[in-house]
Design an enzyme around this catalytic site. Structure first.
Site, PDB file in Angstrom:
ATOM      1  N   TRP A  18       0.806  -1.229   0.000  1.00  6.75           N
ATOM      2  CA  TRP A  18       0.000   0.000   0.000  1.00  6.75           C
ATOM      3  C   TRP A  18       0.831   1.267   0.000  1.00  6.75           C
ATOM      4  O   TRP A  18       0.315   2.349  -0.244  1.00  6.75           O
ATOM      5  CB  TRP A  18      -0.918   0.032   1.241  1.00  6.75           C
ATOM      6  N   ASN A  19       2.131   1.171   0.322  1.00  9.30           N
ATOM      7  CA  ASN A  19       2.854   2.416   0.625  1.00  9.30           C
ATOM      8  C   ASN A  19       3.127   3.277  -0.609  1.00  9.30           C
ATOM      9  O   ASN A  19       3.164   4.502  -0.510  1.00  9.30           O
ATOM     10  CB  ASN A  19       4.135   2.115   1.410  1.00  9.30           C
ATOM     11  N   PRO A  28      -4.267  -5.359  -5.281  1.00 11.23           N
ATOM     12  CA  PRO A  28      -3.761  -4.232  -4.500  1.00 11.23           C
ATOM     13  C   PRO A  28      -3.872  -4.565  -3.022  1.00 11.23           C
ATOM     14  O   PRO A  28      -4.639  -5.438  -2.626  1.00 11.23           O
ATOM     15  CB  PRO A  28      -4.706  -3.083  -4.871  1.00 11.23           C
ATOM     16  N   SER A  29      -3.122  -3.857  -2.208  1.00  7.68           N
ATOM     17  CA  SER A  29      -3.235  -4.046  -0.758  1.00  7.68           C
ATOM     18  C   SER A  29      -4.623  -3.604  -0.298  1.00  7.68           C
ATOM     19  O   SER A  29      -5.235  -2.701  -0.887  1.00  7.68           O
ATOM     20  CB  SER A  29      -2.177  -3.196  -0.058  1.00  7.68           C
ATOM     21  N   GLY A  64       5.907  -6.624  -0.460  1.00  4.51           N
ATOM     22  CA  GLY A  64       5.343  -6.553   0.885  1.00  4.51           C
ATOM     23  C   GLY A  64       6.390  -6.907   1.911  1.00  4.51           C
ATOM     24  O   GLY A  64       7.600  -6.786   1.661  1.00  4.51           O
ATOM     25  N   SER A  65       5.927  -7.372   3.064  1.00  7.46           N
ATOM     26  CA  SER A  65       6.848  -7.602   4.175  1.00  7.46           C
ATOM     27  C   SER A  65       7.587  -8.932   4.024  1.00  7.46           C
ATOM     28  O   SER A  65       7.141  -9.832   3.300  1.00  7.46           O
ATOM     29  CB  SER A  65       6.055  -7.614   5.482  1.00  7.46           C
ATOM     30  N   GLY A 117       6.198 -12.448   2.554  1.00  3.38           N
ATOM     31  CA  GLY A 117       6.965 -12.969   1.414  1.00  3.38           C
ATOM     32  C   GLY A 117       7.384 -14.414   1.643  1.00  3.38           C
ATOM     33  O   GLY A 117       7.296 -15.261   0.746  1.00  3.38           O
ATOM     34  N   GLU A 177       9.817  -8.521  -3.494  1.00  7.61           N
ATOM     35  CA  GLU A 177      10.374  -7.202  -3.148  1.00  7.61           C
ATOM     36  C   GLU A 177       9.944  -6.947  -1.708  1.00  7.61           C
ATOM     37  O   GLU A 177       8.775  -6.659  -1.451  1.00  7.61           O
ATOM     38  CB  GLU A 177       9.807  -6.108  -4.066  1.00  7.61           C
ATOM     39  N   LEU A 178      10.889  -7.053  -0.768  1.00  4.68           N
ATOM     40  CA  LEU A 178      10.519  -7.074   0.653  1.00  4.68           C
ATOM     41  C   LEU A 178      11.067  -5.860   1.401  1.00  4.68           C
ATOM     42  O   LEU A 178      11.530  -4.902   0.799  1.00  4.68           O
ATOM     43  CB  LEU A 178      11.010  -8.387   1.271  1.00  4.68           C
ATOM     44  N   CYS A 212       9.971   1.377   1.455  1.00  2.87           N
ATOM     45  CA  CYS A 212      10.848   0.215   1.652  1.00  2.87           C
ATOM     46  C   CYS A 212      12.288   0.676   1.768  1.00  2.87           C
ATOM     47  O   CYS A 212      13.089   0.072   2.472  1.00  2.87           O
ATOM     48  CB  CYS A 212      10.695  -0.767   0.494  1.00  2.87           C
TER      49      CYS A 212
END
Ligand code: NAD
Length: 455
Positions: free
Chosen positions: A130-131, A155-156, A205-206, A210, A227-228, A261
């Site tokens: 979401w960021n 999407p988140s 995401g986190s 992941g 992509e974490l 991130c």
């Protein structure tokens, strides 16, 4: 129903129906059915639709920015900047895609021709954060579509309205129906999406999510990209321009309320300039205006997730118990909304959670170091490896340090920076594979080797 709550004032923005296992399976079926015709279109037609999408983003920028700000609290000027920033990605991807998808003759001999082609993967899943919904989404769905894939885009749950807008804009841009479908909902929708017979999974995401996703799709043997998160360090050398370094790192730590991130999450400063750096850094932070994210003057908005308020408080309590000092901030703001005061901690060390685990909020620890080797050792002492930077007047000194850092991206005299021309990838727990750059286009294709032997 999914409730969308404005994190600035706790008001209900909207309620949206979530996808069910049946609707997700149906969207998968349609995407699978429509993808071959999409891949068969001439590349120039696919490029045109992506360019149309970019033009619509520009035309509707103000409206889209307000939606993004209302659902996740990003200050309006930063929402506008994100939406405009997608153009550079579109320009890069549309200019490069032909070089990658054109079949390449790699060897010829009398009666022999050997060619490599790169057909699309097929139907890919794009599970997003979401960021920066426009940035992290477009890193995946634009090259995926350009190379001829069908996309199931989730999407988140904290950027759902922006996700729905993205799907509508694609249809308005001329994308045939059922080539990109949004999957609406939270974790459960993501879990159902993973059960479909997808040909590739692209996740942002986190680390924790992941890892569970990697386990969930392991048996499918499909390309997986993660992509974490990060705990991105930067080192300010004794020869750095203190004003520039303090201004740049304060922005890198607090932009988007620290929810990037690649936010600067740890700062190491040479002891010779430590006190002076803190003074200038805190001056910068005191100048940040915190408040209503719809107000153009606001630089620090609310956190997107209420649970972050407690997480940050726990990190700060842990740090102060172990000897850290709060120079400014240190607590959430009372009243409506998820506001946390911009916080600077000194006397921190690597035993503290705030220097080890992603904060993802307006909190930064600044640690004193005695020499470059200590800075290198501290920066590498992390399970993450997304970005790392050095501020120094001496490029050779900076390069020597950057060479030794275990990090996917390294910065000299800058931070919190992403370029479409360069691969974006994390080392260690920060990820797997790369988006952006030419590798971020190849990732959506498979290799096919052609052996032509004349009769
Ligand atoms: P998250 O891991 O909580 O959620 C990401 C997405 O996964 C959401 O769409 C969510 O609904 C979905 N999801 C959650 N559990 C799932 C499951 N079990 N199966 C399938 N899907 C599931 O992350 P977030 O809070 O949305 O994003 C913040 C994190 O993302 C931070 O750690 C940040 O550093 C990272 N991030 C990384 C990059 C990068 O490029 N490296 C970019 C942006 C954000």
């Amino acid at each position: 129903m999914l409730k969308i709550i404005n994190p600035a004032n706790d008001q209900l923005v909207s309620e949206v129906s979530e996808d069910s296992p049946d609707t997700i399976a149906e969207k998968y079926r349609l995407t699978r059915q429509n993808q071959p015709a999409w891949a068969a279109l001439p590349l120039r037609s696919r490029i045109k639709i992506i360019e149309n999408f970019g033009a619509l983003l520009n035309e509707q920028r103000d409206r889209l920015a307000k939606i993004l700000t209302a659902e996740m609290g990003k200050p309006i000027t930063q929402s506008l900047a994100e939406i405009s920033g997608v153009q550079k990605r579109i320009e890069f991807f549309t200019a490069q895609v032909k070089n990658i998808t054109n079949p390449e003759t790699v060897h010829t001999a009398p009666g022999v021709e050997e060619i490599v082609s790169r057909p699309p993967l097929g139907v890919i899943a794009n599970i997003s954060a979401w960021n920066y919904p426009y940035f992290v989404g477009s890193n995946v769905f634009i090259p995926a579509l350009l190379t001829g894939n069908g996309v199931l885009y989730k999407p988140s749950e904290y950027a759902t309205l922006s996700g729905i807008e993205i799907e509508h804009l694609f249809i308005e841009a001329g994308l045939p129906a059922g080539v990109l479908s949004s999957i609406i909902g939270g974790r459960d929708s993501g879990v159902q999406l993973l059960k479909q017979d997808i040909d590739g999974l692209f996740f942002t995401g986190s680390y924790a999510t992941g890892l569970s996703i990697a386990r969930a799709v392991a048996d499918k043997l499909i390309p997986l990209q993660l992509e974490l998160g990060g705990k991105d360090p930067t080192y300010v050398c004794d020869d750095a321009n203190i004003e520039n370094a303090a201004r740049s790192t304060a922005d890198g730590a607090f932009y988007n309320c620290g929810q990037s991130c690649c936010s600067v999450e740890r700062i190491y400063v040479h002891e010779a300039i430590y006190e002076q750096f803190i003074e200038v850094f805190v001056d910068n932070v005191s100048g940040f205006i915190s408040g209503d994210p719809m107000d153009e003057r606001t630089y620090i908005g609310p956190l997107a997730q209420r649970s972050q308020l407690n997480k940050l408080k726990t990190q700060i309590d842990d740090a102060t118990k172990k000897g850290a000092q709060i120079v400014c901030g240190g607590r959430h703001r009372k009243g409506l909304g998820n506001y946390f005061m911009p916080t600077v901690l000194t006397h921190v060390d690597s035993s503290m959670d705030v220097m080890r685990e992603e904060s993802f909020g307006p909190v930064i620890g600044i640690q004193k170091v005695s020499h470059d080797n200590e800075a290198i050792q501290q920066m590498n002492d992390s399970p993450y490896g997304l970005t790392a930077g050095v501020y120094s007047e001496d490029r050779a000194r900076a390069e020597n340090i950057l060479l030794q850092l275990e990090s996917g991206s390294v910065y000299w005299n800058c931070c919190d920076r992403i370029s479409p021309h360069l691969p974006w990838s994390g080392q260690k727990n920060s990820g797997l594979g790369a988006t952006l750059g030419s590798d971020g286009i190849r990732a959506f294709t498979r290799l096919k080797a052609w052996h032509f032997i004349a009769p």
